[in-house]
Design a protein around this motif. Structure first.
Motif, PDB file in Angstrom:
ATOM      1  N   GLU A   3      64.511  44.452  -5.669  1.00 45.89           N
ATOM      2  CA  GLU A   3      63.723  43.286  -5.284  1.00 45.89           C
ATOM      3  C   GLU A   3      63.682  43.193  -3.762  1.00 45.89           C
ATOM      4  OE1 GLU A   3      61.292  40.419  -5.320  1.00 45.89           O
ATOM      5  OE2 GLU A   3      61.977  41.079  -7.268  1.00 45.89           O
ATOM      6  N   ASP A   4      62.605  42.607  -3.238  1.00 47.19           N
ATOM      7  CA  ASP A   4      62.476  42.358  -1.805  1.00 47.19           C
ATOM      8  C   ASP A   4      63.648  41.495  -1.355  1.00 47.19           C
ATOM      9  OD1 ASP A   4      61.699  41.814   0.783  1.00 47.19           O
ATOM     10  OD2 ASP A   4      60.043  40.507   0.220  1.00 47.19           O
ATOM     11  N   ALA A   5      64.395  41.953  -0.365  1.00 48.94           N
ATOM     12  CA  ALA A   5      65.600  41.251   0.091  1.00 48.94           C
ATOM     13  C   ALA A   5      65.287  39.900   0.714  1.00 48.94           C
ATOM     14  CB  ALA A   5      66.369  42.127   1.075  1.00 48.94           C
ATOM     15  N   GLY A   6      64.046  39.636   1.072  1.00 49.29           N
ATOM     16  CA  GLY A   6      63.672  38.365   1.672  1.00 49.29           C
ATOM     17  C   GLY A   6      63.206  37.326   0.658  1.00 49.29           C
ATOM     18  N   ASN A   7      63.158  37.679  -0.611  1.00 46.90           N
ATOM     19  CA  ASN A   7      62.669  36.776  -1.650  1.00 46.90           C
ATOM     20  C   ASN A   7      63.854  36.037  -2.279  1.00 46.90           C
ATOM     21  OD1 ASN A   7      61.418  35.521  -3.776  1.00 46.90           O
ATOM     22  ND2 ASN A   7      60.256  37.323  -4.423  1.00 46.90           N
ATOM     23  N   ALA A   8      64.307  34.981  -1.632  1.00 45.68           N
ATOM     24  CA  ALA A   8      65.505  34.250  -2.057  1.00 45.68           C
ATOM     25  C   ALA A   8      65.400  33.678  -3.468  1.00 45.68           C
ATOM     26  CB  ALA A   8      65.826  33.153  -1.053  1.00 45.68           C
ATOM     27  N   PRO A   9      64.262  33.089  -3.879  1.00 43.65           N
ATOM     28  CA  PRO A   9      64.191  32.566  -5.249  1.00 43.65           C
ATOM     29  C   PRO A   9      64.372  33.663  -6.309  1.00 43.65           C
ATOM     30  CG  PRO A   9      62.441  31.618  -3.928  1.00 43.65           C
ATOM     31  CD  PRO A   9      63.070  32.707  -3.102  1.00 43.65           C
ATOM     32  N   ARG A  26      68.261  49.369   3.319  1.00 45.40           N
ATOM     33  CA  ARG A  26      67.585  48.917   4.541  1.00 45.40           C
ATOM     34  C   ARG A  26      66.359  49.757   4.846  1.00 45.40           C
ATOM     35  NH1 ARG A  26      71.617  49.096   9.024  1.00 45.40           N
ATOM     36  NH2 ARG A  26      69.992  48.010  10.144  1.00 45.40           N
ATOM     37  N   ALA A  27      65.258  49.087   5.169  1.00 42.91           N
ATOM     38  CA  ALA A  27      63.985  49.709   5.543  1.00 42.91           C
ATOM     39  C   ALA A  27      63.534  50.731   4.496  1.00 42.91           C
ATOM     40  CB  ALA A  27      64.088  50.349   6.926  1.00 42.91           C
ATOM     41  N   ALA A  28      63.739  50.411   3.224  1.00 43.48           N
ATOM     42  CA  ALA A  28      63.443  51.361   2.157  1.00 43.48           C
ATOM     43  C   ALA A  28      61.990  51.324   1.686  1.00 43.48           C
ATOM     44  CB  ALA A  28      64.359  51.094   0.975  1.00 43.48           C
ATOM     45  N   CYS A  29      61.292  50.253   1.997  1.00 44.76           N
ATOM     46  CA  CYS A  29      59.927  50.089   1.500  1.00 44.76           C
ATOM     47  C   CYS A  29      58.955  49.979   2.678  1.00 44.76           C
ATOM     48  CB  CYS A  29      59.859  48.832   0.636  1.00 44.76           C
ATOM     49  SG  CYS A  29      58.226  48.483  -0.001  1.00 44.76           S
ATOM     50  N   LEU A  30      57.887  50.745   2.603  1.00 44.25           N
ATOM     51  CA  LEU A  30      56.839  50.669   3.617  1.00 44.25           C
ATOM     52  C   LEU A  30      55.633  49.986   2.980  1.00 44.25           C
ATOM     53  CD1 LEU A  30      55.797  51.431   6.427  1.00 44.25           C
ATOM     54  CD2 LEU A  30      55.021  53.595   5.443  1.00 44.25           C
ATOM     55  N   HIS A  31      55.289  48.791   3.481  1.00 44.62           N
ATOM     56  CA  HIS A  31      54.169  48.026   2.935  1.00 44.62           C
ATOM     57  C   HIS A  31      53.295  47.535   4.073  1.00 44.62           C
ATOM     58  CE1 HIS A  31      51.955  45.508   0.202  1.00 44.62           C
ATOM     59  NE2 HIS A  31      52.191  44.453   0.960  1.00 44.62           N
ATOM     60  N   ARG A  32      52.046  47.982   4.065  1.00 48.73           N
ATOM     61  CA  ARG A  32      51.072  47.609   5.100  1.00 48.73           C
ATOM     62  C   ARG A  32      51.590  47.878   6.507  1.00 48.73           C
ATOM     63  NH1 ARG A  32      48.196  42.124   2.789  1.00 48.73           N
ATOM     64  NH2 ARG A  32      47.601  43.054   0.811  1.00 48.73           N
ATOM     65  N   GLY A  33      52.222  49.029   6.666  1.00 47.06           N
ATOM     66  CA  GLY A  33      52.668  49.453   7.985  1.00 47.06           C
ATOM     67  C   GLY A  33      53.981  48.851   8.455  1.00 47.06           C
ATOM     68  N   ASP A  37      63.453  45.555   3.683  1.00 41.76           N
ATOM     69  CA  ASP A  37      64.707  45.834   2.993  1.00 41.76           C
ATOM     70  C   ASP A  37      64.536  45.540   1.505  1.00 41.76           C
ATOM     71  OD1 ASP A  37      65.731  46.294   5.495  1.00 41.76           O
ATOM     72  OD2 ASP A  37      66.866  44.418   5.597  1.00 41.76           O
ATOM     73  N   LEU A  38      65.264  46.296   0.673  1.00 37.71           N
ATOM     74  CA  LEU A  38      65.243  46.072  -0.767  1.00 37.71           C
ATOM     75  C   LEU A  38      66.647  45.767  -1.262  1.00 37.71           C
ATOM     76  CD1 LEU A  38      62.911  48.969  -1.970  1.00 37.71           C
ATOM     77  CD2 LEU A  38      62.322  46.574  -1.605  1.00 37.71           C
TER      78      LEU A  38
END
Length: 59
Positions: A3-9, A26-33, A37-38
């Motif tokens: 899951e996206d590490a920034g999605n607290a809910p 860390r820095a595992a996903c590249l989305h829109r440039g 973190d995941l």
């Protein structure tokens, strides 16, 4: 489960559902440039079976 590490809910729901937080990739996903973190969660079969949850056959 990843899951996206920034999605607290979403992270809170995973933890409340019995998933164990394994770590952060860390820095595992590249989305829109941009790199994101995941968060990595897991749930082993014995942990799943031990959860107190409603069963379909109990209804």
């Amino acid at each position: 489960m990843i899951e996206d590490a920034g999605n607290a809910p979403a992270l809170a729901i995973l933890a409340k559902s019995g998933f164990v937080h394994e770590g952060v990739s860390r820095a595992a996903c590249l989305h829109r440039g941009r790199r994101h973190d995941l968060a990595v969660f897991s749930l082993l079969r014995p942990e799943w079976e031990a959860l107190n949850r409603p069963r379909a056959w109990d209804a």
